[in-house]
Design an enzyme around this catalytic site. Structure first.
Site, PDB file in Angstrom:
ATOM      1  CE  LYS A 177      -2.833   3.008   2.791  1.00  0.00           C
ATOM      2  NZ  LYS A 177      -2.018   4.118   2.238  1.00  0.00           N
ATOM      3  CD  GLU A 252      12.170   5.257   9.097  1.00  0.00           C
ATOM      4  OE1 GLU A 252      11.904   6.084  10.000  1.00  0.00           O
ATOM      5  OE2 GLU A 252      12.284   5.550   7.907  1.00  0.00           O
ATOM      6  CB  CYS A 286      11.941  10.025   9.319  1.00  0.00           C
ATOM      7  SG  CYS A 286      12.913   8.963   8.244  1.00  0.00           S
ATOM      8  CD  GLU A 385       9.173  13.147  12.692  1.00  0.00           C
ATOM      9  OE1 GLU A 385      10.085  12.745  11.955  1.00  0.00           O
ATOM     10  OE2 GLU A 385       8.205  12.428  13.035  1.00  0.00           O
TER      11      GLU A 385
END
Length: 482
Positions: A177, A252, A286, A385
């Site tokens: 996906k 991750e 990231c 973040e």
């Protein structure tokens, strides 16, 4: 552009069972490029069944033959390189040069795992050395089975390569996906699978969102392993789903990576590496080194050098030859980063360069590069973040102080150390709690090294032999010596 209302299942394009339609946007022109028909649980069921049927044949094919397919996939991506760069820049919003780096990284990953697949076959059935007389032991590594792979929108084709390549090399079959935000570049993978006449069911690609495809995929009892890259909030739900049946999972997730500028660093080199670490892909990465920890004796000079470089960044059309930074990939991400700028204002942060004071292109989801200095370590912008072009700086008094500041985070994905002495940089890097640590360089991605982090940055590793091992189950045959 033709609407994406088909799913790629069993080497065929089939009508999606879903009825909802999701827009696919051009973030620079703020216009709809096409739409995706979001799939549902019935599409997931058909794809998983196809992958299960294909598994025995794909495993039996052997590592060398699977590697041939991976090399051919890399060749096909190379042949489409210019078109895919433009498509990625248009759908994702990243500058064209950055899209080229992404594509080259993806191609290198497929080639690396083509070699790994051959090495895997060569070591099957190897005899284990031990001290018990009259007993033989042999080691085999079998594929984990049918794997569900879910990737984010910030690096189309790259994050998918990091999952698809080792999974196929290991002999797994895949239900994949891609992000519904950036599905256009990923379409090439299905087209290439048809072109290469890959065995039916080996690679299945499903369009849709988390509710329609992600949720039924992660909860499907016939998925043997799940691999997800994305936010912590969604990653935790994936992990909870994997607990059903004690299935394998690798995640991750987020990062809040530090970049340490030590007292002996060269200011100009340090400024260049700081810029590359935070403003690449408009900060939507990231591993972005969004926490700058600089020795107090260098701080003022470094802030001045960074301000000059920030002013020189050219915002504009991702397809433009002179563009350094494109827009945020989506309106949602644009709004999210803007919310952090508002938080910074409420917290009274001191901006060296402020996104709100820069003239922007007349359209597009742009956030200008921003630098805050002397940011308190309890600031939300220091600890959370942001996933945008916002850099927060804090001064350190020594190497040990810098290490302590760097490690004071729930995340541990990456870090960078800059020093005039490589041995000093490596010593400091060794003390950092992170999975990937660069020193005196930009963020170099090498397929042979691992990718993944500590703490809230996830579970497991991608790339390198560790990435292949994530899709393998080890078995030993033990019995009387011949």
């Amino acid at each position: 552009m033709q609407a994406l209302n088909h799913q790629f299942i069993d080497n065929c394009w089939v009508n999606s069972h879903g009825t909802r339609h999701l827009p696919v946007m051009d973030p620079y022109h703020e216009r709809q490029l096409t739409e995706v028909t979001a799939g549902d649980a019935r599409d997931v069921e058909a794809a998983v069944e196809a992958a299960r049927r294909a598994l025995p044949e794909w495993q039996a094919l052997g590592g060398e033959r699977r590697g041939t397919y991976l090399n051919a996939l890399a060749d096909a991506l190379t042949a489409r390189r210019e078109a895919l760069m433009e498509l990625s820049a248009t759908n994702n919003g990243k500058a064209l040069a950055e899209a080229g780096i992404d594509l080259d990284d993806a191609i290198a990953c497929y080639r690396y795992y083509a070699r790994q697949a051959g090495d895997l076959e060569a070591r099957q059935g190897r005899r284990i050395t031990h001290d018990i007389e009259g007993v033989d032991a042999y080691c085999y590594e079998d594929p984990a089975g049918v794997v569900g792979l879910i990737t984010p929108w910030n690096f189309p084709l790259v994050t998918s390569a990091w999952k698809i390549a080792p999974a196929l090399a290991a002999g797994c079959t895949v239900v994949f996906k891609p992000s519904e935000i950036t599905p256009l570049p990923e379409q090439a993978l299905a087209e290439i699978a048809l072109e290469l006449e890959m065995p039916p069911g080996v690679l299945n690609l499903l369009h849709g969102d988390g509710e329609g495809i992600g949720k039924p995929l992660t909860h499907h009892s016939d998925i043997d392993k799940l691999s997800f890259t994305g936010s912590n909030a969604v990653g935790e739900r994936v992990m909870q789903a994997a607990a059903e049946g004690s299935r394998g999972v690798s995640l991750e997730l987020g990062g809040k990576s530090p970049i340490l500028v030590l007292a002996d660093a060269d200011i100009d080199q340090a400024a260049d590496w700081v810029m590359a670490g935070i403003y690449f892909n408009s900060g939507q990465i990231c591993s972005a080194t969004s926490r700058l920890i600089v020795h107090e004796t260098l701080a003022e000079s470094l802030f001045e050098a960074l301000a000059t470089r920030i002013d020189a960044i050219r915002l504009g059309d991702p397809l433009g030859a002179n563009t350094d930074m494109g827009p945020m990939t989506s309106q949602h991400q644009h709004e999210r980063v803007h919310a952090y700028l508002a938080i910074a204002e409420r917290e009274g942060l001191h901006a060296v360069r402020d996104a709100r004071h820069r003239q922007l292109p007349p359209h597009g989801y742009f956030i200008a590069p921003t630098l805050y200095r002397d940011v308190p370590t309890d600031s939300r912008l220091w600890r959370e973040e942001v996933f945008g072009p916002i850099l927060c700086a804090h001064k350190a008094t020594s190497d040990d102080d810098a290490i302590a500041l760097a490690n004071d985070s729930a995340f541990g994905l990456a870090a960078t150390v800059i020093s005039g002495a490589p041995q000093r940089a490596r010593r400091v890097g060794r003390a950092l709690r992170a999975g990937n640590i660069w020193y005196n360089s930009e963020q170099i991605i090498i397929p042979e090294t691992s990718w993944g982090g500590f703490g809230h940055s996830g579970i497991g590793r991608e790339l390198g032999p560790w990435g292949l091992a994530d899709y393998l189950e080890v078995k030993h045959l033990i019995g009387p010596a011949d």
